[in-house]
Design a protein around this motif. Sequence first.
Motif, PDB file in Angstrom:
ATOM      1  N   ALA A   1     -39.267 -16.149  -1.772  1.00 17.53           N
ATOM      2  CA  ALA A   1     -39.795 -15.672  -3.052  1.00 17.53           C
ATOM      3  C   ALA A   1     -38.656 -15.477  -4.043  1.00 17.53           C
ATOM      4  O   ALA A   1     -37.781 -14.647  -3.835  1.00 17.53           O
ATOM      5  CB  ALA A   1     -40.546 -14.372  -2.836  1.00 17.53           C
ATOM      6  N   GLN A   2     -38.679 -16.288  -5.088  1.00 15.49           N
ATOM      7  CA  GLN A   2     -37.711 -16.100  -6.161  1.00 15.49           C
ATOM      8  C   GLN A   2     -38.227 -14.980  -7.057  1.00 15.49           C
ATOM      9  O   GLN A   2     -39.273 -15.113  -7.688  1.00 15.49           O
ATOM     10  CB  GLN A   2     -37.547 -17.389  -6.973  1.00 15.49           C
ATOM     11  N   GLN A   3     -37.488 -13.866  -7.086  1.00 16.71           N
ATOM     12  CA  GLN A   3     -37.919 -12.745  -7.915  1.00 16.71           C
ATOM     13  C   GLN A   3     -37.776 -13.115  -9.391  1.00 16.71           C
ATOM     14  O   GLN A   3     -36.866 -13.839  -9.775  1.00 16.71           O
ATOM     15  CB  GLN A   3     -37.053 -11.525  -7.625  1.00 16.71           C
TER      16      GLN A   3
ATOM     17  N   MET B   1     -31.435 -13.098 -10.508  1.00 15.13           N
ATOM     18  CA  MET B   1     -32.488 -12.538  -9.653  1.00 15.13           C
ATOM     19  C   MET B   1     -32.333 -13.103  -8.251  1.00 15.13           C
ATOM     20  O   MET B   1     -32.169 -14.311  -8.074  1.00 15.13           O
ATOM     21  CB  MET B   1     -33.874 -12.913 -10.184  1.00 15.13           C
ATOM     22  N   PRO B   2     -32.423 -12.240  -7.256  1.00 11.52           N
ATOM     23  CA  PRO B   2     -32.282 -12.730  -5.881  1.00 11.52           C
ATOM     24  C   PRO B   2     -33.553 -13.426  -5.391  1.00 11.52           C
ATOM     25  O   PRO B   2     -34.591 -13.384  -6.036  1.00 11.52           O
ATOM     26  CB  PRO B   2     -32.034 -11.447  -5.079  1.00 11.52           C
ATOM     27  N   VAL B   3     -33.418 -14.065  -4.252  1.00 14.41           N
ATOM     28  CA  VAL B   3     -34.551 -14.641  -3.536  1.00 14.41           C
ATOM     29  C   VAL B   3     -34.840 -13.701  -2.382  1.00 14.41           C
ATOM     30  O   VAL B   3     -33.931 -13.304  -1.656  1.00 14.41           O
ATOM     31  CB  VAL B   3     -34.192 -16.041  -3.015  1.00 14.41           C
TER      32      VAL B   3
ATOM     33  N   ALA C   1     -39.422 -20.110  -4.254  1.00 14.34           N
ATOM     34  CA  ALA C   1     -38.056 -20.433  -4.670  1.00 14.34           C
ATOM     35  C   ALA C   1     -37.815 -21.927  -4.592  1.00 14.34           C
ATOM     36  O   ALA C   1     -38.375 -22.617  -3.748  1.00 14.34           O
ATOM     37  CB  ALA C   1     -37.063 -19.697  -3.781  1.00 14.34           C
TER      38      ALA C   1
END
Lengths: 591, 370
Positions: A451-453, B365-367, A499
């Motif tokens: 999941a790409q935030q 932003m992280p994954v 992602a």
Amino acid sequence: MTSVASSERNSLPKIRILAENVVNQIAAGEVVERAASVLKELVENSLDAGATRVQIVLKGSGRSLIQVVDDGCGMSRDDLLLAFERHATSKLARAEDLQTVKTLGFRGEALPSIASVSFIEVRSAATGAASGTLLRLEAGRIAHDEPIASNAGTSMAVHSLFFNTPARARFLKSAATELAHLIRIFKQYALAYPEIAWTLTHDDALEYNLPPADLSTRLNDLFGAGFSDKTASLQFEAGGVVVSGVVGLPELNKKSRGNQYLFLNCRPVQSALLHSAVRSALRELLEEGEWPFYAVFLEIAPSELDVNVHPAKLEVKFADEQRVHGALYRAIRSVLTERFVQDSRLAVLPSDAAERSSENPSVAVPQRSDLFSRQTVASSGDMSPLTSGARAPDALSSEQGLLRPAIFQVHGKHLIAQIQSGIAIVDQHAAHERVLFEKAIRSFDERSFHAQQLLFPMLLELDPEMDALFVEVRDDLAKLGFQIRDFGQRTYSVEAVPAGLRRVSESGMIRAMLEEYREFRRARFEPLEALAAGFACHAAIRAGDLLTADEMTALMNELFATRFPLTCPHGRPTVIHVTLSELDRRFKRTE
Amino acid sequence: MKFQASQSSLFSAFQTLATIIPTKSPMPVLMHFLVQLTGKKLVVTATDLEISMETQLEVSGEEDGKALFPARKYLELLRELPDVPIHVEAADNGRITLTAEGKNYNLASENVQNYPKVPSLEKVEPLRLSQSQLRRMISKCSFAVSRDELRPQLTGVYAKVSAQELRFVTTDGHRLVKIGYQHNGYKGAALESIVPAKAMQNAARLCEREGDIEMFFTDKQIAFRVGPTTMITKLIEGRYPNYEAVIPSDNKNKLTLDLDQFQAAVRRAAIVSNEISRQIRLKISADNVEILVEDIEQGNEGRESVSCSYAGEPMDIGYNAAYVLDVLKQIDTGEVVLDLGTPTSAGIVKPTEQEEKEDLLMLIMPVRLN
């Protein structure tokens, strides 16, 4: 009251006798359509009698003779006489369990109908009886009736079919066609009952001699040695539906129908619903106009279906169509492995183009053609040395200053690559759809999408219809990497997306996916596949997206690492293969 | 219209405008230069309807007039001509003739009446900035511009000008760049706008020399002027997202790394990472960062350690390696600072020391790791 009884009691009013004959002949038109229908009825009777050996003798494509000899439980004289009475099925006498529709024949109208349009000679002896009975009938009337010495079992010979109904006789097709129908009936039952020994003789030539066997041996005996190797076995059970049998690898696909065998509780049936389930499960492996081979057996509790729709008992109806469709579909999907691809279409894409270029350096073979070498790689990681193989020649060519692009993009939507046997043309959107589809399917189990935030959560407001769809798939969306918060009143906030998606409009994504999902559901995709297909459809690169060399390479690599690289989830082709000979022919260079 | 000028002066003037000419357009006139001669002043204009650019040069004019020059053919011919005086003539029938030392070329053209009206420069107080500074700011932020056409605001560069500062912000929702510069003074109105990315790229191209560039901000357009060349761009309508609200103020975990070492390590990891997701994982502890990469699909993996100084909780955080490399590329100091919050929230990336008058801040932003 009936023709048989009346033939013994000539005092009964004539008009009743005639009426009965007419009824039988009319019924014959419905049940006894052609010689093959007679064979079907006779074989079913033998099977219902518990035969372990069934011998079939045909003459003149069934017009002269259809004879079925079995070693079943046989019939006493009384039963035999009763058997030729309309709606008085002889099998009722046999056992209590015959009252269910588990037996093949049950309407009791077949034998009188057949008898009314032919000459019949029956020899039958019940198991354990001291003697048997010989009965001859002419157009349904008993002409001869005597006790004979006989082993247990029945021999039923139908001569001169349709002798008294010239209209029906005229409708029969050529001898070859009629024989083909007879053989098809034979094959159906031979497949459904491999444990029974079968022979078939036509015009005194032994066409088939099938010893008792299992299904795969029976397939080989019927269709040729090694046939069963080109099939995959089904074994599946869900929701009270048991699926077994085989589906053919694509090399068994034919341009004409006729090799589709469907059995419901061991009864050959026709069902558009079930056929569509097979087709859609095999969609990647079927080209336009092709028919797959299959011999599929379904077992369903008799209470769940209605076979008494048509006297020929071919059409069935299910109480819960969707469940049966789903079970059959999943049964087939679950056995589709890379084997299907490996053994068939992709074999045309060569693996040794790179070698060839070193043998013959004057031929400009693009280095990337070895992409096609990895035809099948299990998703879990059968690691062929593709990556290094694909990179090394690249470095070489740039050292030599030879800028030979391996893959070309044309019109912003097609990729063209040279392969040993010709040219491969890839539809970039369809190819990427296939890649993403399979990845999404895996992700439902393995969560392969991270999941790409997002910095700015996206607001999603849905109308009631879309919201209902959304609620259906919400948990599965999470497995794809979406993170969605419920704000109430059909309003959501999308806080993370899968992602690694490139060139995707994230903001429109969920709505577009839901619309696709709805369409795929209508096309009878299973829910997870519909969602994966909807996702792939929207997330895939589009026509018009210009790709870098790396992206093209990555796409080709990923495509040929999928299970079904040759079609997109809709079943449309991803790759068109133009052979050198085709090119030569088009350039009029054919010798 | 008739004039004469040297090949070099003509070529460099027209060349400046070439990037504005669309390669394909439903309006063929846009694939032309608009050329106007008044006395000795030759004014050349190009537009794609969103951005228009104009430049001026001095020629020896013979007959005033106005014509369209087919952009590609004219420019390529100019390029191939020797540096000699070139005589250019536009006939009333629209044909363009180039003559030079016995060479004579005659080009078909479009009717000048069909050329769209081009916006003119609104005279407001300009912001004056060195060309190199503007170029630097644009190059630092352009990578984070979004391509999502359904969110047009993010496809542009947010530009904010005030009495003290010029600020650019770009984001695609995965990373964000904010770069501010304390300029020498601006007397115009404070304004916020969203500038199309293509206009910003062209502005950067104008900034090739020493000296200043002038920027004219209005609520409908922004103009850039360098010497005789002016570019005017329309703005993207709508509200830019509230970027300030997503810049964390309480990221307590401070990680400092040697830029070259870290960059090289991430580059290596990126090679092995999954070609699509580009995912890498940073395992951060007190004195080193372990960089882990695994591409399950291809069966590749790798790991390496980079020493660091870290004040904060040990953390395991996933990133898209391409994003990390993008932000590291913008750092000019020997070390880079990452202020991290949680493994699922925005991290701040900054140089250890800001350039004079400049303030560069990036978010990544992280994954989420499964």
